[in-house]
Design a protein around this motif. Structure first.
Motif, mmCIF file in Angstrom:
data_model
loop_
_atom_site.group_PDB
_atom_site.id
_atom_site.type_symbol
_atom_site.label_atom_id
_atom_site.label_comp_id
_atom_site.label_asym_id
_atom_site.label_seq_id
_atom_site.Cartn_x
_atom_site.Cartn_y
_atom_site.Cartn_z
ATOM 1 N N MET A 1 0.844 -1.193 0.000
ATOM 2 C CA MET A 1 0.000 0.000 0.000
ATOM 3 C C MET A 1 0.880 1.243 0.000
ATOM 4 O O MET A 1 1.954 1.261 0.599
ATOM 5 C CB MET A 1 -0.928 -0.009 1.216
ATOM 6 N N VAL A 2 0.418 2.280 -0.681
ATOM 7 C CA VAL A 2 1.138 3.551 -0.735
ATOM 8 C C VAL A 2 1.211 4.137 0.681
ATOM 9 O O VAL A 2 0.202 4.163 1.397
ATOM 10 C CB VAL A 2 0.419 4.524 -1.690
ATOM 11 N N PRO A 3 2.396 4.595 1.119
ATOM 12 C CA PRO A 3 2.545 5.077 2.508
ATOM 13 C C PRO A 3 1.534 6.139 2.913
ATOM 14 O O PRO A 3 0.997 6.102 4.026
ATOM 15 C CB PRO A 3 3.980 5.629 2.524
ATOM 16 N N SER A 4 1.269 7.104 2.029
ATOM 17 C CA SER A 4 0.332 8.173 2.385
ATOM 18 C C SER A 4 -1.076 7.631 2.612
ATOM 19 O O SER A 4 -1.797 8.090 3.509
ATOM 20 C CB SER A 4 0.316 9.236 1.284
ATOM 21 N N VAL A 5 -1.469 6.636 1.817
ATOM 22 C CA VAL A 5 -2.796 6.033 1.995
ATOM 23 C C VAL A 5 -2.826 5.196 3.270
ATOM 24 O O VAL A 5 -3.820 5.190 4.008
ATOM 25 C CB VAL A 5 -3.157 5.169 0.765
ATOM 26 N N ARG A 6 -1.732 4.497 3.530
ATOM 27 C CA ARG A 6 -1.649 3.716 4.768
ATOM 28 C C ARG A 6 -1.770 4.621 5.993
ATOM 29 O O ARG A 6 -2.420 4.269 6.982
ATOM 30 C CB ARG A 6 -0.333 2.937 4.797
ATOM 31 N N ALA A 197 -0.238 5.500 -8.360
ATOM 32 C CA ALA A 197 0.415 4.494 -7.508
ATOM 33 C C ALA A 197 -0.619 3.626 -6.787
ATOM 34 O O ALA A 197 -0.462 2.401 -6.693
ATOM 35 C CB ALA A 197 1.323 5.184 -6.498
ATOM 36 N N VAL A 198 -1.683 4.246 -6.291
ATOM 37 C CA VAL A 198 -2.735 3.488 -5.595
ATOM 38 C C VAL A 198 -3.446 2.546 -6.563
ATOM 39 O O VAL A 198 -3.653 1.361 -6.265
ATOM 40 C CB VAL A 198 -3.745 4.456 -4.941
#
Length: 365
Positions: A1-6, A197-198
């Motif tokens: 998972m993309v860090p910002s979404v996590r 990316a997501v």
């Protein structure tokens, strides 16, 4: 998972723990919603495995965003100030909106996969539709729609728009000095590093999980039993080699089975339950032993584990605090009645069997 979404999911999880862990805070949240003339909704807990839970949670946070902020402002908990600071940012709004739209699509697939009557080939068709829908979002037009909507939501909630990224200078030892790196503008940054990316991560994950090469044998067996199409020589050899079956017997029995199936009323593809009845009614399990072995293998490979999970949930609902002394025999019977509640029961036959069990009952009844 993309860090910002996590990180976004971490904020939402902390939000759930803060509001829903306290009855008092939950009541405050409900009252604020009712004052705004809205139906009171509950923030759902995130789940690591269930897409539906995540979609329900994101939907509540997105549709009740102003009320959640108001609830946090009323609370006296120290965590509320940190959550307000984290939520009143364009990053949070943008990620919340794109993930809610993505889970809206994957939620349909999640519900479909929970059906107890689907086969692998039908599940793969639904997966392909979902992947195609997600891939259709991967373009600049759709990104502009997401980005502009996130800006609009931010403006409505008095959230500052995103700031341009700071340009970094190239170190002198690398031939820099006054030169700066080719930094992306803020919109391109969100498009490339977050949006694309997501989507790429989720699409790749779905394709990997439902790779046809891994379940090719199951697909061949479904084609063999559920359709009226004959398997070619290579497909039959693959099945016979995989399950140590006699190739010639399998080839001959396939002809007999397809000839019998062609006289049935089934359309292009039947279900496993229909084929099971078809085989038993025509006694094909005795006539076609090799095909019968393959069908047993196919029948014991579940598309999903939802039915088993529902059985476990049934026991939790039946054996409550008031039924803590229920014995194993009675509990098993109650669970069976609940799990198989779709099966039609002839109550007259049950009464007759109950009466005929003992002579005293015959006298009374």
């Amino acid at each position: 998972m993309v860090p910002s979404v996590r990180n976004n999911f971490g904020i939402i999880s902390a939000l759930y723990n803060l509001i829903e862990s306290s009855t008092k805070r939950h009541v405050i949240f409900e009252e604020i919603q009712e004052e705004a003339g809205l139906k009171a909704l509950t923030i759902k807990q995130l789940s690591d495995t269930r897409w539906t839970c995540r979609w329900n949670c994101l939907k509540v946070v997105l549709t009740r965003y102003p009320q959640i902020i108001s609830t946090l402002q009323v609370m006296e908990a120290p965590e509320s100030h940190l959550l307000i600071h984290s939520m009143e940012r364009f990053d949070f709004v943008f990620h919340l909106f794109i993930m809610s739209e993505i889970y809206l699509i994957t939620n349909i697939l999640s519900k479909y996969l929970q059906s107890s009557h689907i086969c692998i080939s039908q599940a793969l068709n639904q997966v392909k539709m979902t992947v195609n829908a997600l891939e259709s979002l991967r373009n600049e037009t759709e990104f502009e729609r997401f980005y502009s909507t996130a800006l609009q939501i931010s403006e409505e909630n008095e959230i500052d728009p995103p700031k341009e990224l700071r340009k970094k200078k190239v170190p002198v030892r690398f031939g820099g000095g006054d030169k700066t790196l080719n930094a992306l503008n803020i919109e391109d940054h969100y498009r490339i590093n977050t949006y694309y990316a997501v989507l790429d991560t989720i699409i790749t994950s779905i394709k990997t999980r439902f790779d046809e090469n891994i379940i090719i044998d199951v697909l061949l067996m479904e084609k063999l039993f559920l359709t009226k199409t004959l398997l070619n020589e290579n497909e039959l050899k693959q099945l016979s080699k995989q399950y140590s079956l006699n190739y010639d017997d399998l080839r001959g029995e396939q002809r007999l089975y397809k000839a019998k199936l062609s006289t049935s009323t089934y359309q292009s593809q039947a279900t496993l339950s229909e084929i099971r009845l078809f085989i038993l009614e025509n006694h094909l399990n005795a006539c076609l032993p090799v095909m019968d072995e393959l069908f047993k293998i196919l029948w014991t490979i579940p598309v999903n584990t939802c039915t088993c999970e529902r059985s476990f949930s049934t026991l939790r609902r039946i054996k409550t605090y008031l039924r803590s002394t229920t014995g194993e025999y009675r509990l098993s019977g109650l669970a069976l009645l609940n799990i198989e509640r779709e099966v039609e029961i002839d109550y007259g036959e049950i009464v007759k069997e109950f009466i005929s069990a003992k002579n005293t009952r015959k006298i009374v009844f």
